[in-house]
Write a protein that holds these residues in place. Sequence first.
Motif, PDB file in Angstrom:
ATOM      1  N   TYR A  61      44.152  45.000  42.993  1.00 43.45           N
ATOM      2  CA  TYR A  61      43.281  44.390  44.012  1.00 43.45           C
ATOM      3  C   TYR A  61      41.882  44.999  44.017  1.00 43.45           C
ATOM      4  O   TYR A  61      40.927  44.322  44.412  1.00 43.45           O
ATOM      5  CB  TYR A  61      43.965  44.432  45.374  1.00 43.45           C
ATOM      6  CG  TYR A  61      45.073  43.398  45.399  1.00 43.45           C
ATOM      7  CD1 TYR A  61      44.793  42.071  45.698  1.00 43.45           C
ATOM      8  CD2 TYR A  61      46.362  43.738  45.011  1.00 43.45           C
ATOM      9  CE1 TYR A  61      45.790  41.109  45.642  1.00 43.45           C
ATOM     10  CE2 TYR A  61      47.356  42.775  44.952  1.00 43.45           C
ATOM     11  CZ  TYR A  61      47.072  41.460  45.262  1.00 43.45           C
ATOM     12  OH  TYR A  61      48.050  40.500  45.177  1.00 43.45           O
ATOM     13  N   ALA A  62      41.751  46.239  43.566  1.00 42.36           N
ATOM     14  CA  ALA A  62      40.397  46.771  43.367  1.00 42.36           C
ATOM     15  C   ALA A  62      39.690  45.959  42.281  1.00 42.36           C
ATOM     16  O   ALA A  62      38.509  45.609  42.416  1.00 42.36           O
ATOM     17  CB  ALA A  62      40.471  48.242  42.977  1.00 42.36           C
ATOM     18  N   ASP A  63      40.418  45.629  41.217  1.00 40.42           N
ATOM     19  CA  ASP A  63      39.836  44.829  40.132  1.00 40.42           C
ATOM     20  C   ASP A  63      39.608  43.383  40.568  1.00 40.42           C
ATOM     21  O   ASP A  63      38.612  42.755  40.171  1.00 40.42           O
ATOM     22  CB  ASP A  63      40.750  44.853  38.902  1.00 40.42           C
ATOM     23  CG  ASP A  63      40.761  46.210  38.217  1.00 40.42           C
ATOM     24  OD1 ASP A  63      39.853  47.019  38.478  1.00 40.42           O
ATOM     25  OD2 ASP A  63      41.689  46.461  37.420  1.00 40.42           O
ATOM     26  N   LEU A  64      40.516  42.839  41.389  1.00 37.27           N
ATOM     27  CA  LEU A  64      40.353  41.460  41.849  1.00 37.27           C
ATOM     28  C   LEU A  64      39.119  41.324  42.730  1.00 37.27           C
ATOM     29  O   LEU A  64      38.374  40.334  42.623  1.00 37.27           O
ATOM     30  CB  LEU A  64      41.592  40.999  42.609  1.00 37.27           C
ATOM     31  CG  LEU A  64      41.593  39.524  43.032  1.00 37.27           C
ATOM     32  CD1 LEU A  64      41.673  38.609  41.812  1.00 37.27           C
ATOM     33  CD2 LEU A  64      42.742  39.221  44.001  1.00 37.27           C
ATOM     34  N   THR A  99      46.375  38.518  35.789  1.00 33.77           N
ATOM     35  CA  THR A  99      45.948  39.879  36.115  1.00 33.77           C
ATOM     36  C   THR A  99      44.472  40.067  35.778  1.00 33.77           C
ATOM     37  O   THR A  99      44.051  39.733  34.666  1.00 33.77           O
ATOM     38  CB  THR A  99      46.789  40.899  35.330  1.00 33.77           C
ATOM     39  OG1 THR A  99      48.149  40.797  35.740  1.00 33.77           O
ATOM     40  CG2 THR A  99      46.304  42.318  35.571  1.00 33.77           C
ATOM     41  N   PRO A 100      43.687  40.601  36.725  1.00 32.02           N
ATOM     42  CA  PRO A 100      42.292  40.958  36.419  1.00 32.02           C
ATOM     43  C   PRO A 100      42.242  42.369  35.863  1.00 32.02           C
ATOM     44  O   PRO A 100      43.194  43.147  36.028  1.00 32.02           O
ATOM     45  CB  PRO A 100      41.628  40.897  37.786  1.00 32.02           C
ATOM     46  CG  PRO A 100      42.713  41.365  38.716  1.00 32.02           C
ATOM     47  CD  PRO A 100      44.021  40.877  38.140  1.00 32.02           C
ATOM     48  N   GLY A 146      52.232  45.321  33.790  1.00 40.21           N
ATOM     49  CA  GLY A 146      51.772  46.331  32.843  1.00 40.21           C
ATOM     50  C   GLY A 146      50.294  46.181  32.561  1.00 40.21           C
ATOM     51  O   GLY A 146      49.886  45.950  31.419  1.00 40.21           O
ATOM     52  N   THR A 147      49.478  46.336  33.623  1.00 41.86           N
ATOM     53  CA  THR A 147      48.037  46.094  33.489  1.00 41.86           C
ATOM     54  C   THR A 147      47.396  46.986  32.439  1.00 41.86           C
ATOM     55  O   THR A 147      46.496  46.554  31.707  1.00 41.86           O
ATOM     56  CB  THR A 147      47.353  46.308  34.849  1.00 41.86           C
ATOM     57  OG1 THR A 147      47.938  45.434  35.809  1.00 41.86           O
ATOM     58  CG2 THR A 147      45.862  46.027  34.754  1.00 41.86           C
ATOM     59  N   ILE A 205      41.941  36.394  31.823  1.00 34.80           N
ATOM     60  CA  ILE A 205      41.186  36.807  33.011  1.00 34.80           C
ATOM     61  C   ILE A 205      40.478  35.611  33.642  1.00 34.80           C
ATOM     62  O   ILE A 205      40.469  35.449  34.875  1.00 34.80           O
ATOM     63  CB  ILE A 205      40.193  37.915  32.644  1.00 34.80           C
ATOM     64  CG1 ILE A 205      40.954  39.199  32.317  1.00 34.80           C
ATOM     65  CG2 ILE A 205      39.199  38.159  33.773  1.00 34.80           C
ATOM     66  CD1 ILE A 205      40.098  40.272  31.709  1.00 34.80           C
ATOM     67  N   GLU A 206      39.894  34.752  32.833  1.00 34.89           N
ATOM     68  CA  GLU A 206      39.220  33.565  33.363  1.00 34.89           C
ATOM     69  C   GLU A 206      40.219  32.641  34.043  1.00 34.89           C
ATOM     70  O   GLU A 206      39.955  32.096  35.121  1.00 34.89           O
ATOM     71  CB  GLU A 206      38.492  32.834  32.231  1.00 34.89           C
ATOM     72  CG  GLU A 206      37.837  31.529  32.652  1.00 34.89           C
ATOM     73  CD  GLU A 206      36.795  31.692  33.749  1.00 34.89           C
ATOM     74  OE1 GLU A 206      36.594  30.753  34.528  1.00 34.89           O
ATOM     75  OE2 GLU A 206      36.180  32.792  33.827  1.00 34.89           O
ATOM     76  N   TRP A 207      41.383  32.460  33.414  1.00 33.31           N
ATOM     77  CA  TRP A 207      42.428  31.616  34.010  1.00 33.31           C
ATOM     78  C   TRP A 207      42.882  32.183  35.353  1.00 33.31           C
ATOM     79  O   TRP A 207      43.024  31.461  36.331  1.00 33.31           O
ATOM     80  CB  TRP A 207      43.613  31.518  33.057  1.00 33.31           C
ATOM     81  CG  TRP A 207      44.775  30.764  33.625  1.00 33.31           C
ATOM     82  CD1 TRP A 207      44.963  29.408  33.625  1.00 33.31           C
ATOM     83  CD2 TRP A 207      45.913  31.321  34.301  1.00 33.31           C
ATOM     84  NE1 TRP A 207      46.147  29.091  34.258  1.00 33.31           N
ATOM     85  CE2 TRP A 207      46.750  30.246  34.685  1.00 33.31           C
ATOM     86  CE3 TRP A 207      46.303  32.622  34.618  1.00 33.31           C
ATOM     87  CZ2 TRP A 207      47.948  30.438  35.354  1.00 33.31           C
ATOM     88  CZ3 TRP A 207      47.499  32.811  35.295  1.00 33.31           C
ATOM     89  CH2 TRP A 207      48.304  31.722  35.661  1.00 33.31           C
TER      90      TRP A 207
END
Length: 392
Positions: free
Chosen positions: A35-38, A186-187, A287-288, A357-359
């Motif tokens: 969520y930090a990345d999102l 996943t972002p 598994g980000t 990531i775009e999706w």
Amino acid sequence: MTQAMARPLPFSTQEARILIISDAAPHRNGVGAYYADLIEDLDGTVEAIERISPEIVGDQWQGGWSMPMPGDRTQKLCVPNAFEMQKALREFQPTVVVIPTPGLFGLCGAITARQQGIPVIVGFHTWFEKLAGLYWNRVQGGLTKVYFEWVHKALFRLADRVLVNSEDMIAIARRLGAESVGLMGTPISQSLLQRPVQGGTRQLRSVLFVGRLAAEKNLPAIVQAAIACPQLTFTLAGDGPERDWLDRETAGLSNVRVLGWVEREQITDLIDAHDALVLPSQVESFGTVAMEAMARQRLVVVTQACGIANWTDLAAGLAVIDSGDQLADALQEASALSEFELYARSVSARRAVDAHIEWNRQQWLVCTRLAMSRPSDPTLMTRLLRTVRKSS
């Protein structure tokens, strides 16, 4: 599982105000990092996006009364201030609230949002019931399963939409009462993506593991691989309940280095300094860190138990093994690949990550828009009573 190609959205989300309420401190575990990345990824595509969660200042947890998490003293169970949370929602005026955790922050946040007539999206990242047997004895595990099952049912009844990161999790969410379930990707950090890649894997000499030092990560598989592959060096970064065991088991291995906890900003440097990343987990929702290593054009070895292996478009850039027992063999095989084969795989992996990531960005924007456009159902007690009846 293959994601559809991203297409331009037929609507604007510039008026969206997204508030994430989470029990996970930023970057402290996979959900916190997600969520930090999102937030970073969606910033600029919505009017505002913020987070309410515990924070770690120095070594101290902030955000309410806290106690060590049973089975893992490196994590904390925090109790939120309900009045402060209500005040924060009134001040921020979110159009959508996102709940990614089944702890007290998440449950309090979902109830408060419903009381204020705000749509709720629940992110179902981890099936904690499956982890219970790895951390607790039969009695503790049984109580833990009952708790998480009840909380997940409550959250799913309060949610307008539930997002999960694998097909298997869709079935579990529906079994627990979720009525509207969809996939999320996943972002990953924009700084990791935008930083120039330092080469790419052309020869296998060094191997990295990044993650919690916990039972589900199958650390014995990495130790066995280090013994079987003395020509390779192994670095393990992270902290958790298995740290003491790992220190003992690797004390006599000259090709193994255990770093302990590292800050999120150091992870890119660590990935770039190694030729491969391994994730031999027994249980892994996604598994980000594997996708982060793919973005840095490194060889990545994961088990079939990792959720990322179920994404067909990403799996093409991975070396997927059935279980951690095969890790040493997989690394030996990779060592025999030509420079061209290793590099070609690493380049295609980066392309797959960019598309994913775009999706994912568009998935979140679509779900946010749908939640905002759905008529609000303020009947909180009706939803909770349904949950109690279904649980009984």
